[in-house]
Motif scaffolding. Structure first.
Motif, PDB file in Angstrom:
ATOM      1  N   GLU A 105       1.036  -1.162   0.040  1.00 14.51           N
ATOM      2  CA  GLU A 105       0.402   0.001   0.420  1.00 14.51           C
ATOM      3  C   GLU A 105       0.666   1.113   0.268  1.00 14.51           C
ATOM      4  OE1 GLU A 105      -3.468   0.578   2.666  1.00 14.51           O
ATOM      5  OE2 GLU A 105      -3.328  -1.735   3.119  1.00 14.51           O
ATOM      6  N   THR A 106       2.085   1.189   0.932  1.00 18.45           N
ATOM      7  CA  THR A 106       2.921   2.305   0.588  1.00 18.45           C
ATOM      8  C   THR A 106       3.278   2.688  -0.917  1.00 18.45           C
ATOM      9  OG1 THR A 106       4.978   0.885   0.511  1.00 18.45           O
ATOM     10  CG2 THR A 106       3.805   1.497   3.028  1.00 18.45           C
ATOM     11  N   ALA A 107       3.245   2.566  -1.951  1.00 16.82           N
ATOM     12  CA  ALA A 107       3.314   2.902  -3.189  1.00 16.82           C
ATOM     13  C   ALA A 107       1.776   3.753  -3.622  1.00 16.82           C
ATOM     14  CB  ALA A 107       3.788   1.335  -4.095  1.00 16.82           C
ATOM     15  N   LEU A 108       1.004   3.281  -3.282  1.00 15.61           N
ATOM     16  CA  LEU A 108      -0.216   4.024  -3.726  1.00 15.61           C
ATOM     17  C   LEU A 108      -0.599   4.925  -3.137  1.00 15.61           C
ATOM     18  CD1 LEU A 108      -2.724   0.952  -3.777  1.00 15.61           C
ATOM     19  CD2 LEU A 108      -0.986   2.213  -6.090  1.00 15.61           C
ATOM     20  N   VAL A 109       0.357   5.546  -1.461  1.00 18.51           N
ATOM     21  CA  VAL A 109      -0.377   6.871  -0.915  1.00 18.51           C
ATOM     22  C   VAL A 109       0.814   7.961  -1.726  1.00 18.51           C
ATOM     23  CG1 VAL A 109       0.548   7.853   1.674  1.00 18.51           C
ATOM     24  CG2 VAL A 109       0.392   5.090   1.607  1.00 18.51           C
ATOM     25  N   PRO A 110       1.425   7.986  -1.928  1.00 25.14           N
ATOM     26  CA  PRO A 110       1.616   9.042  -3.005  1.00 25.14           C
ATOM     27  C   PRO A 110       0.732   9.592  -4.126  1.00 25.14           C
ATOM     28  CG  PRO A 110       3.738   7.771  -2.904  1.00 25.14           C
ATOM     29  CD  PRO A 110       2.467   7.104  -1.911  1.00 25.14           C
ATOM     30  N   LEU A 111       0.406   8.874  -4.990  1.00 27.76           N
ATOM     31  CA  LEU A 111      -0.634   8.990  -5.953  1.00 27.76           C
ATOM     32  C   LEU A 111      -2.118   9.372  -5.439  1.00 27.76           C
ATOM     33  CD1 LEU A 111      -0.157   5.807  -7.692  1.00 27.76           C
ATOM     34  CD2 LEU A 111       0.733   7.635  -8.235  1.00 27.76           C
ATOM     35  N   GLY A 112      -2.599   9.401  -4.134  1.00 29.37           N
ATOM     36  CA  GLY A 112      -3.210   9.936  -3.209  1.00 29.37           C
ATOM     37  C   GLY A 112      -4.463   8.571  -3.053  1.00 29.37           C
ATOM     38  N   VAL A 113      -4.623   7.079  -3.284  1.00 31.98           N
ATOM     39  CA  VAL A 113      -5.289   6.310  -3.834  1.00 31.98           C
ATOM     40  C   VAL A 113      -5.934   6.351  -1.743  1.00 31.98           C
ATOM     41  CG1 VAL A 113      -5.865   4.254  -4.076  1.00 31.98           C
ATOM     42  CG2 VAL A 113      -4.797   5.435  -6.070  1.00 31.98           C
ATOM     43  N   LYS A 114      -7.605   6.293  -2.172  1.00 28.41           N
ATOM     44  CA  LYS A 114      -7.912   6.493  -0.963  1.00 28.41           C
ATOM     45  C   LYS A 114      -7.885   4.998  -0.292  1.00 28.41           C
ATOM     46  CE  LYS A 114      -8.676  10.305  -0.859  1.00 28.41           C
ATOM     47  NZ  LYS A 114      -7.940  11.432  -0.597  1.00 28.41           N
ATOM     48  N   GLY A 115      -8.159   5.086   0.389  1.00 27.47           N
ATOM     49  CA  GLY A 115      -8.440   3.645   2.396  1.00 27.47           C
ATOM     50  C   GLY A 115      -8.599   2.347   1.457  1.00 27.47           C
ATOM     51  N   ARG A 116      -9.837   2.471   0.449  1.00 34.75           N
ATOM     52  CA  ARG A 116     -10.175   0.276   0.354  1.00 34.75           C
ATOM     53  C   ARG A 116      -9.752   0.756  -0.632  1.00 34.75           C
ATOM     54  NH1 ARG A 116     -17.334   1.039   0.314  1.00 34.75           N
ATOM     55  NH2 ARG A 116     -16.327   0.685   2.359  1.00 34.75           N
ATOM     56  N   GLU A 117      -9.825   0.955  -2.052  1.00 38.31           N
ATOM     57  CA  GLU A 117      -9.171   1.042  -3.147  1.00 38.31           C
ATOM     58  C   GLU A 117      -7.263   0.551  -2.791  1.00 38.31           C
ATOM     59  OE1 GLU A 117      -8.183   2.404  -7.565  1.00 38.31           O
ATOM     60  OE2 GLU A 117      -9.098   4.183  -5.936  1.00 38.31           O
TER      61      GLU A 117
END
Length: 227
Positions: A105-117
Motif C-alpha cells: 500500500e505504501t506505493a499508492l499513498v503518494p498517488l492519493g489512492v484512498k484507503g478502501r481502494e
C-alpha cells in the motif's frame, strides 16, 4: 520509450573524479526487456539510477516519452517516479513493522489512492505474485523469496509503465532465483512493461532479448538470438 544521448556521470572521490558513465547512447523501446551486465564498478547501477530518475547525469539527456528527466524539477521528477516507474532492489527494502499488504500500500499513498481502494489493489497485487495467503504477515515471517514477491507487488501495484530491477535475485538461492524470474517475466509479458534489469547472473542474461554490457562507463548492446 527511453532515449539516452551522451549521458556522462562523474563523481568526486577524494581529490579525484570518477567517470561512472562515459557518454552513453541508448534507446529502449516500449515493452522492451533489457538486461544490463558488466564488472563491479563498471556503471550498471548508475545507469539504472539514471533511467529511474534517482540521480541526474553530469551531462547528456535521459529522455522518457520525450521528456528529459535530467531537466525536470525535483517535484516533477518525484511525480514521474511515483506514477510511471516501479523499482525492485536486491535488498527487499520492506518496512519491518508493516504487513505484506501494508508494505504494498505504501506505493499508492503518494498517488492519493484512498484507503478502501488502496487495500483492494494491494491485495490484488499480492495475489498476482502468489501471496494471497500472506497479506497479514510481517516481513520477518516470510522467506527471502516471499519478501521479494512483496517487493515486486509493491513495484507493480501502481501500474507503472517501466519496471527497473537491480540484482533482484542477488540474495536468493538458485531455486528462488528461478521462481522470482518467472514472476518478473510473467508480469513483463502480461502487463506490457518496459523491463530493465541489472544482474551478474549469466543464466538470466542468456534468456533476455537484449543484453547491454557496461565496462568503464562504456556500453555495448547485442540482440540475444536464442532468447
Amino acid at each position: 520509450m527511453y532515449e539516452l544521448s551522451g549521458v556522462i556521470k562523474r563523481y568526486q572521490r577524494g581529490k579525484g573524479t570518477v567517470e561512472a558513465l562515459a557518454g552513453i547512447d541508448l534507446t529502449i523501446a516500449d515493452g522492451d526487456r533489457l538486461v544490463i551486465q558488466g564488472p563491479t564498478g563498471g556503471g550498471k547501477s548508475t545507469l539504472l539510477q539514471m533511467l529511474g530518475g534517482l540521480d541526474r547525469p553530469t551531462a547528456g539527456s535521459v529522455g522518457l516519452d520525450g521528456v528529459d528527466l535530467a531537466k525536470l524539477s525535483e517535484a516533477k521528477l518525484t511525480k514521474v517516479r511515483s506514477e510511471n516507474i516501479g523499482f525492485v532492489f536486491q535488498s527487499f527494502n520492506l518496512i519491518p513493522t508493516l504487513t505484506a499488504q501494508e508494505n504494498v500500500e505504501t506505493a499508492l499513498v503518494p498517488l492519493g489512492v484512498k484507503g478502501r481502494e488502496r487495500r483492494a489493489r494491494a491485495a490484488e497485487a499480492l495475489e498476482s505474485v502468489g501471496l494471497a495467503e500472506r497479506l497479514g504477515h510481517l516481513p520477518a515471517e516470510l522467506s527471502g523469496g516471499q519478501q521479494q514477491r512483496v517487493a515486486i507487488a509493491r513495484a507493480l501495484v501502481k501500474q507503472p509503465k517501466v519496471l527497473l530491477a537491480d540484482e533482484p535475485t542477488g540474495n536468493l538461492d538458485e531455486s528462488m532465483r528461478d521462481e522470482i524470474m518467472d514472476v518478473l517475466e510473467t508480469m513483463w509479458k502480461e502487463r506490457g512493461l518496459t523491463f530493465v534489469m541489472v544482474t551478474h547472473d549469466s543464466a538470466i542474461a542468456r534468456k533476455a532479448p537484449r543484453v547491454a554490457t557496461i565496462r568503464k562507463g562504456k556500453i555495448t548492446v547485442k540482440e540475444n538470438a536464442g532468447a
